[in-house]
Design a protein around this motif. Structure first.
Motif, mmCIF file in Angstrom:
data_model
loop_
_atom_site.group_PDB
_atom_site.id
_atom_site.type_symbol
_atom_site.label_atom_id
_atom_site.label_comp_id
_atom_site.label_asym_id
_atom_site.label_seq_id
_atom_site.Cartn_x
_atom_site.Cartn_y
_atom_site.Cartn_z
ATOM 1 N N GLU A 9 89.652 20.441 15.495
ATOM 2 C CA GLU A 9 89.053 19.861 14.295
ATOM 3 C C GLU A 9 87.959 18.844 14.595
ATOM 4 N N ALA A 14 80.225 22.770 10.244
ATOM 5 C CA ALA A 14 80.436 22.980 8.820
ATOM 6 C C ALA A 14 79.618 24.153 8.303
ATOM 7 N N THR A 16 78.399 25.640 4.338
ATOM 8 C CA THR A 16 78.389 25.296 2.916
ATOM 9 C C THR A 16 78.848 26.472 2.063
ATOM 10 N N ASP A 38 84.468 24.043 9.114
ATOM 11 C CA ASP A 38 84.837 23.182 7.991
ATOM 12 C C ASP A 38 83.976 23.540 6.781
ATOM 13 N N VAL A 40 82.060 22.936 3.313
ATOM 14 C CA VAL A 40 81.456 21.832 2.571
ATOM 15 C C VAL A 40 80.992 22.392 1.235
ATOM 16 N N THR A 63 78.379 18.626 11.616
ATOM 17 C CA THR A 63 79.758 18.425 11.201
ATOM 18 C C THR A 63 79.785 18.368 9.679
ATOM 19 N N ALA A 64 80.972 18.400 9.114
ATOM 20 C CA ALA A 64 81.098 18.321 7.657
ATOM 21 C C ALA A 64 80.520 17.012 7.133
ATOM 22 N N ASP A 65 80.781 15.901 7.816
ATOM 23 C CA ASP A 65 80.248 14.611 7.366
ATOM 24 C C ASP A 65 78.721 14.590 7.424
ATOM 25 N N GLU A 66 78.155 15.149 8.500
ATOM 26 C CA GLU A 66 76.696 15.200 8.622
ATOM 27 C C GLU A 66 76.094 16.070 7.523
ATOM 28 N N ARG A 68 77.411 16.773 4.538
ATOM 29 C CA ARG A 68 77.519 16.084 3.240
ATOM 30 C C ARG A 68 76.424 15.029 3.105
ATOM 31 N N ALA A 69 76.164 14.290 4.172
ATOM 32 C CA ALA A 69 75.102 13.270 4.146
ATOM 33 C C ALA A 69 73.745 13.942 3.937
ATOM 34 N N LYS A 72 73.323 14.917 0.358
ATOM 35 C CA LYS A 72 73.046 13.745 -0.485
ATOM 36 C C LYS A 72 71.587 13.319 -0.394
#
Length: 103
Positions: A9, A14, A16, A38, A40, A63-66, A68-69, A72
Motif C-alpha cells: 500500500e 493511483a 482515477t 489506489d 481516486v 500516489t492517491a494523495d498526489e 487528489r492534490a 484540486k
C-alpha cells in the motif's frame, strides 16, 4: 508488459474514476484495488475535463494523495494552458510510444 500494481500500500499508484456515484463506480474502484492500485474519485462526468491531456495529473505516476492534490489544483481558468501543453505534442506517434514504455 510492465505492471505497476502492487500489494504494498505504501508503493501504490493511483488511477482515477470519473462517472456517476453509485454501485457501478464502487465496483470499478474495487477492481482497481484488486489490480494493485489506489482508486481516486475524479468526480462525475461533468468534472471529467479535469482528467484531460495537459492537466496536472494526466499520464503521471502519482500516489492517491498526489493525484487528489493535482485534481484540486486543476481549474477551469487554466484550461487554455492545459490545451497549450497538450498541443505541444508535435509527433503523436512518438509520444504514444513513449507512454507505452511506461505501461
Amino acid at each position: 508488459m510492465k505492471y505497476k500494481g502492487t500489494d504494498d500500500e505504501g508503493q501504490r499508484l493511483a488511477l482515477t474514476v470519473a462517472g456517476p456515484s453509485g454501485e457501478d463506480k464502487q465496483k470499478v474502484s474495487e477492481l482497481i484495488v484488486q489490480l494493485g492500485f489506489d482508486p481516486v474519485d475524479g468526480g462525475d462526468l461533468a468534472q471529467s475535463w479535469r482528467l484531460q491531456s495537459g492537466t496536472p495529473i494526466y499520464c503521471k505516476d502519482m500516489t492517491a494523495d498526489e493525484m487528489r492534490a493535482g485534481l484540486k489544483q486543476t481549474t477551469r481558468e487554466d484550461i487554455g494552458s492545459y490545451h497549450e501543453d497538450r498541443d505541444q505534442i508535435a509527433d503523436f506517434d512518438a509520444a504514444m510510444k513513449r507512454v507505452s514504455e511506461f505501461m
